[in-house]
Scaffold this motif. Sequence first.
Motif, PDB file in Angstrom:
ATOM      1  N   GLU A 159       5.735 -12.202 -16.619  1.00  0.00           N
ATOM      2  CA  GLU A 159       5.589 -10.844 -16.075  1.00  0.00           C
ATOM      3  C   GLU A 159       4.117 -10.431 -15.936  1.00  0.00           C
ATOM      4  OE1 GLU A 159       5.571 -10.205 -20.541  1.00  0.00           O
ATOM      5  OE2 GLU A 159       6.602 -11.551 -19.162  1.00  0.00           O
ATOM      6  N   VAL A 160       3.233 -11.016 -16.724  1.00  0.00           N
ATOM      7  CA  VAL A 160       1.818 -10.665 -16.673  1.00  0.00           C
ATOM      8  C   VAL A 160       1.198 -11.103 -15.349  1.00  0.00           C
ATOM      9  CG1 VAL A 160      -0.440 -11.002 -17.768  1.00  0.00           C
ATOM     10  CG2 VAL A 160       1.586 -10.654 -19.186  1.00  0.00           C
ATOM     11  N   GLU A 161       1.659 -12.216 -14.799  1.00  0.00           N
ATOM     12  CA  GLU A 161       1.119 -12.696 -13.524  1.00  0.00           C
ATOM     13  C   GLU A 161       1.285 -11.637 -12.430  1.00  0.00           C
ATOM     14  OE1 GLU A 161       1.730 -16.208 -10.175  1.00  0.00           O
ATOM     15  OE2 GLU A 161       2.577 -16.491 -12.182  1.00  0.00           O
ATOM     16  N   GLY A 162       2.481 -11.102 -12.295  1.00  0.00           N
ATOM     17  CA  GLY A 162       2.743 -10.094 -11.267  1.00  0.00           C
ATOM     18  C   GLY A 162       1.962  -8.810 -11.485  1.00  0.00           C
ATOM     19  N   ILE A 163       1.841  -8.398 -12.729  1.00  0.00           N
ATOM     20  CA  ILE A 163       1.097  -7.170 -13.049  1.00  0.00           C
ATOM     21  C   ILE A 163      -0.374  -7.343 -12.697  1.00  0.00           C
ATOM     22  CG2 ILE A 163       0.310  -5.701 -14.957  1.00  0.00           C
ATOM     23  CD1 ILE A 163       3.117  -6.274 -16.257  1.00  0.00           C
ATOM     24  N   VAL A 164      -0.974  -8.461 -13.132  1.00  0.00           N
ATOM     25  CA  VAL A 164      -2.386  -8.721 -12.840  1.00  0.00           C
ATOM     26  C   VAL A 164      -2.593  -8.839 -11.340  1.00  0.00           C
ATOM     27  CG1 VAL A 164      -4.282 -10.381 -13.105  1.00  0.00           C
ATOM     28  CG2 VAL A 164      -2.892  -9.754 -15.087  1.00  0.00           C
ATOM     29  N   LYS A 165      -1.703  -9.542 -10.656  1.00  0.00           N
ATOM     30  CA  LYS A 165      -1.815  -9.722  -9.210  1.00  0.00           C
ATOM     31  C   LYS A 165      -1.820  -8.366  -8.502  1.00  0.00           C
ATOM     32  CE  LYS A 165       0.712 -13.034  -7.530  1.00  0.00           C
ATOM     33  NZ  LYS A 165       1.842 -13.816  -6.972  1.00  0.00           N
ATOM     34  N   GLN A 166      -0.909  -7.490  -8.881  1.00  0.00           N
ATOM     35  CA  GLN A 166      -0.801  -6.170  -8.246  1.00  0.00           C
ATOM     36  C   GLN A 166      -2.021  -5.302  -8.551  1.00  0.00           C
ATOM     37  OE1 GLN A 166       2.478  -3.785  -9.689  1.00  0.00           O
ATOM     38  NE2 GLN A 166       2.696  -2.763  -7.709  1.00  0.00           N
ATOM     39  N   VAL A 167      -2.411  -5.223  -9.804  1.00  0.00           N
ATOM     40  CA  VAL A 167      -3.541  -4.381 -10.215  1.00  0.00           C
ATOM     41  C   VAL A 167      -4.838  -4.857  -9.561  1.00  0.00           C
ATOM     42  CG1 VAL A 167      -5.025  -3.803 -12.190  1.00  0.00           C
ATOM     43  CG2 VAL A 167      -2.548  -3.589 -12.398  1.00  0.00           C
ATOM     44  N   VAL A 168      -5.126  -6.148  -9.647  1.00  0.00           N
ATOM     45  CA  VAL A 168      -6.374  -6.684  -9.103  1.00  0.00           C
ATOM     46  C   VAL A 168      -6.418  -6.498  -7.586  1.00  0.00           C
ATOM     47  CG1 VAL A 168      -7.735  -8.790  -8.761  1.00  0.00           C
ATOM     48  CG2 VAL A 168      -6.779  -8.275 -11.013  1.00  0.00           C
ATOM     49  N   TYR A 169      -5.321  -6.777  -6.918  1.00  0.00           N
ATOM     50  CA  TYR A 169      -5.285  -6.612  -5.461  1.00  0.00           C
ATOM     51  C   TYR A 169      -5.569  -5.156  -5.079  1.00  0.00           C
ATOM     52  CZ  TYR A 169      -3.589  -6.149  -0.719  1.00  0.00           C
ATOM     53  OH  TYR A 169      -3.515  -5.846   0.613  1.00  0.00           O
ATOM     54  N   GLU A 170      -4.866  -4.211  -5.688  1.00  0.00           N
ATOM     55  CA  GLU A 170      -5.048  -2.792  -5.366  1.00  0.00           C
ATOM     56  C   GLU A 170      -6.478  -2.333  -5.643  1.00  0.00           C
ATOM     57  OE1 GLU A 170      -2.109  -0.830  -7.754  1.00  0.00           O
ATOM     58  OE2 GLU A 170      -0.439  -1.504  -6.485  1.00  0.00           O
ATOM     59  N   GLN A 171      -7.012  -2.707  -6.790  1.00  0.00           N
ATOM     60  CA  GLN A 171      -8.354  -2.263  -7.172  1.00  0.00           C
ATOM     61  C   GLN A 171      -9.431  -2.879  -6.274  1.00  0.00           C
ATOM     62  OE1 GLN A 171      -9.113   0.125  -9.532  1.00  0.00           O
ATOM     63  NE2 GLN A 171      -6.905   0.407  -9.552  1.00  0.00           N
ATOM     64  N   LEU A 172      -9.285  -4.154  -5.941  1.00  0.00           N
ATOM     65  CA  LEU A 172     -10.267  -4.807  -5.071  1.00  0.00           C
ATOM     66  C   LEU A 172     -10.226  -4.229  -3.656  1.00  0.00           C
ATOM     67  CD1 LEU A 172     -10.217  -8.583  -6.060  1.00  0.00           C
ATOM     68  CD2 LEU A 172     -12.098  -6.971  -6.290  1.00  0.00           C
ATOM     69  N   ARG A 173      -9.036  -4.000  -3.131  1.00  0.00           N
ATOM     70  CA  ARG A 173      -8.930  -3.422  -1.785  1.00  0.00           C
ATOM     71  C   ARG A 173      -9.596  -2.043  -1.742  1.00  0.00           C
ATOM     72  NH1 ARG A 173      -8.785  -5.539   2.635  1.00  0.00           N
ATOM     73  NH2 ARG A 173      -7.519  -3.925   3.558  1.00  0.00           N
ATOM     74  N   THR A 174      -9.353  -1.230  -2.750  1.00  0.00           N
ATOM     75  CA  THR A 174      -9.988   0.093  -2.816  1.00  0.00           C
ATOM     76  C   THR A 174     -11.503  -0.048  -2.892  1.00  0.00           C
ATOM     77  OG1 THR A 174      -8.044   1.032  -3.897  1.00  0.00           O
ATOM     78  CG2 THR A 174     -10.113   2.240  -4.145  1.00  0.00           C
ATOM     79  N   PHE A 175     -11.974  -0.943  -3.752  1.00  0.00           N
ATOM     80  CA  PHE A 175     -13.417  -1.151  -3.896  1.00  0.00           C
ATOM     81  C   PHE A 175     -14.032  -1.606  -2.573  1.00  0.00           C
ATOM     82  CE2 PHE A 175     -17.132  -3.762  -4.523  1.00  0.00           C
ATOM     83  CZ  PHE A 175     -17.922  -2.960  -5.317  1.00  0.00           C
ATOM     84  N   LEU A 176     -13.411  -2.572  -1.907  1.00  0.00           N
ATOM     85  CA  LEU A 176     -13.955  -3.107  -0.661  1.00  0.00           C
ATOM     86  C   LEU A 176     -13.971  -2.061   0.457  1.00  0.00           C
ATOM     87  CD1 LEU A 176     -12.328  -6.653  -0.777  1.00  0.00           C
ATOM     88  CD2 LEU A 176     -14.754  -6.084  -1.148  1.00  0.00           C
ATOM     89  N   GLU A 177     -13.008  -1.160   0.455  1.00  0.00           N
ATOM     90  CA  GLU A 177     -13.008  -0.072   1.446  1.00  0.00           C
ATOM     91  C   GLU A 177     -14.166   0.888   1.190  1.00  0.00           C
ATOM     92  OE1 GLU A 177      -9.136   1.770   1.468  1.00  0.00           O
ATOM     93  OE2 GLU A 177      -8.173  -0.140   1.970  1.00  0.00           O
ATOM     94  N   GLU A 178     -14.457   1.125  -0.093  1.00  0.00           N
ATOM     95  CA  GLU A 178     -15.530   2.057  -0.457  1.00  0.00           C
ATOM     96  C   GLU A 178     -16.910   1.416  -0.355  1.00  0.00           C
ATOM     97  OE1 GLU A 178     -14.439   3.388  -4.376  1.00  0.00           O
ATOM     98  OE2 GLU A 178     -12.728   4.537  -3.619  1.00  0.00           O
ATOM     99  N   LYS A 179     -17.001   0.099  -0.579  1.00  0.00           N
ATOM    100  CA  LYS A 179     -18.284  -0.617  -0.554  1.00  0.00           C
ATOM    101  C   LYS A 179     -18.170  -1.861   0.315  1.00  0.00           C
ATOM    102  CE  LYS A 179     -20.322   1.293  -4.556  1.00  0.00           C
ATOM    103  NZ  LYS A 179     -19.745   2.504  -4.727  1.00  0.00           N
ATOM    104  N   PRO A 180     -18.028  -1.684   1.628  1.00  0.00           N
ATOM    105  CA  PRO A 180     -17.818  -2.843   2.507  1.00  0.00           C
ATOM    106  C   PRO A 180     -18.985  -3.827   2.533  1.00  0.00           C
ATOM    107  CG  PRO A 180     -18.133  -0.838   3.797  1.00  0.00           C
ATOM    108  CD  PRO A 180     -18.031  -0.423   2.356  1.00  0.00           C
ATOM    109  N   ALA A 181     -20.192  -3.382   2.216  1.00  0.00           N
ATOM    110  CA  ALA A 181     -21.341  -4.288   2.225  1.00  0.00           C
ATOM    111  C   ALA A 181     -21.171  -5.406   1.199  1.00  0.00           C
ATOM    112  CB  ALA A 181     -22.628  -3.517   1.961  1.00  0.00           C
ATOM    113  N   VAL A 182     -20.590  -5.083   0.049  1.00  0.00           N
ATOM    114  CA  VAL A 182     -20.346  -6.096  -0.973  1.00  0.00           C
ATOM    115  C   VAL A 182     -19.340  -7.113  -0.444  1.00  0.00           C
ATOM    116  CG1 VAL A 182     -19.437  -6.536  -3.307  1.00  0.00           C
ATOM    117  CG2 VAL A 182     -20.921  -4.555  -2.901  1.00  0.00           C
TER     118      VAL A 182
END
Length: 190
Positions: A159-182
């Motif tokens: 169950e940890v795989e799915g939780i980490v996958k979901q959290v990391v994906y959501e957080q990275l997408r948000t970060f990349l939208e806010e800081k596209p240069a990175v």
Amino acid sequence: LADRLRQLAYLNKGVRSTLKDERGEGKEETFHAKGGLVEFVQWLNRNKKALHPKPIAFTVTRDEVEVDVAIQYEDGYNENIFTFVNNINTHEGGTHLTGFRAALTRAINEFAKQQGSLKKEDFTLTGEDIREGLTCVLHCKVREPQFEGQTKTKLGNSEVEGIVKQVVYEQLRTFLEEKPAVGRAVIEKA
């Protein structure tokens, strides 16, 4: 012992530990990290040239699993991912690492397509390409961890795989939208 205390200071931000040698010279070293995993990644990259000055970092709790991540890319080509569960170094990885890698690859590829950075419509970057120059510390706190083998170096909770996958994906997408240069710097490197 000093390395382990340093590691624990990074994994448990705000905790202070002191190691004192009482055999003679009385050397003493205090370990304390206000910034937690962010400071850990910066310390790991201290002799490298970072692609972005501040590590990407987030802590999210979902379904009683706390996912704490800090990521920074540097100009080298080695992948440096350090994983922990409940302060235990899981150097053989496990389900949390599998979830992290899948989410990172998906988030970067989707960002690259959105930015028009990939030359062909059906072309995607491989996970290996995306992880070149990556320094990451992933620390999960799991209520009832199940480790594979006697040495507790590989997490087995599915169950940890799915939780980490979901959290990391959501957080990275948000970060990349806010800081596209990175994101563009990471894609260029890959």
